[in-house]
Design a protein around this motif. Structure first.
Motif, short mmCIF file in Angstrom:
data_model
loop_
_atom_site.label_atom_id
_atom_site.label_comp_id
_atom_site.label_asym_id
_atom_site.label_seq_id
_atom_site.Cartn_x
_atom_site.Cartn_y
_atom_site.Cartn_z
N ARG A 1 47.59 -39.34 18.24
CA ARG A 1 48.74 -39.39 19.16
C ARG A 1 49.96 -38.76 18.50
O ARG A 1 50.67 -37.97 19.12
CB ARG A 1 49.02 -40.84 19.56
N ALA A 2 50.18 -39.08 17.23
CA ALA A 2 51.35 -38.55 16.52
C ALA A 2 51.28 -37.05 16.32
O ALA A 2 52.32 -36.38 16.21
CB ALA A 2 51.50 -39.25 15.17
N THR A 3 50.07 -36.50 16.29
CA THR A 3 49.91 -35.05 16.09
C THR A 3 49.68 -34.32 17.41
O THR A 3 49.28 -33.15 17.41
CB THR A 3 48.75 -34.76 15.10
N GLY A 4 49.92 -35.01 18.52
CA GLY A 4 49.87 -34.37 19.83
C GLY A 4 48.48 -34.23 20.43
O GLY A 4 48.32 -33.59 21.47
N ARG A 5 47.48 -34.82 19.81
CA ARG A 5 46.11 -34.73 20.33
C ARG A 5 45.86 -35.94 21.24
O ARG A 5 45.08 -36.83 20.94
CB ARG A 5 45.14 -34.65 19.16
N LEU A 6 46.57 -35.95 22.36
CA LEU A 6 46.64 -37.13 23.22
C LEU A 6 45.31 -37.45 23.91
O LEU A 6 44.97 -38.64 24.06
CB LEU A 6 47.75 -36.95 24.25
N ASP A 7 44.56 -36.45 24.33
CA ASP A 7 43.28 -36.72 25.00
C ASP A 7 42.29 -37.37 24.04
O ASP A 7 41.59 -38.32 24.42
CB ASP A 7 42.68 -35.44 25.58
#
Length: 186
Positions: free
Chosen positions: A115-121
């Motif tokens: 989540r923190a690295t933008g890999r939300l899926d």
């Protein structure tokens, strides 16, 4: 977190208050004591004081639990490359040693890193699968944390209704296990 602080008090009672830096501890309490000291200093934002306790936690379960706590600091400091091997190593250890609850906790740290690295899926998938596994296994408080994290993830994506649904699910679980103080945290 409160359970870990309470456990530190229990250790003091169990040893008659004779810890004195750990040298009077029975061997069976050694790693747990240093882990709890590590957690205490980490939670007090004292990483320099926490570090020596991490080194004393041995190589087993408490060492890997401490690594998860340390990875959390790295995530919040924007240092994902430092967090990732700690999380992966902990998950591998817990998987190999049949520690399902600890493995699920490790997966929540992995999802937090994603989540923190933008890999939300990818984060959403791990949270949802771990949530289901935690509910099946009866790890209600762990499932509650995952539901809250899912709510936060959906909030970050401006999916307000979905976010609300997950937060309400977390509150419902807290209340069902009579942990109303936890519901305030959601």
């Amino acid at each position: 977190q409160l359970g870990e602080h309470s456990r530190l008090g229990d250790l003091l009672d169990e040893t008659g208050g004779r810890i004195d830096g750990g040298e009077h501890l029975p061997d069976r309490l050694h790693d747990e004591y240093y882990y709890l000291q590590f957690v205490y200093h980490e939670m007090s934002s004292e990483p320099a004081a926490a570090a020596p306790h991490l080194e004393q936690t041995g190589t087993g379960m408490y060492r890997h639990r401490a690594h998860l706590k340390l990875s959390d600091r790295y995530i919040y400091m924007g240092m994902p490359k430092q967090a990732e091997p700690l999380i992966s190593g902990a998950i591998d250890f817990f998987t190999a040693n049949g520690r399902a609850g600890d493995k699920l906790r490790g997966l929540t740290f992995k999802a937090k890193l994603l989540r923190a690295t933008g890999r939300l899926d990818e984060a959403r998938s791990i949270y949802q699968n771990s949530y289901i596994d935690a509910r099946i296994r009866g790890y209600d408080l762990l499932a509650t944390n995952m539901a809250g994290d899912l709510g936060n993830l959906f909030l970050r994506q401006d999916l307000y209704k979905t976010s609300e649904a997950w937060h309400l699910k977390a509150i419902g679980i807290f209340e069902s296990v009579d942990c109303r103080n936890g519901a305030v945290l959601v």
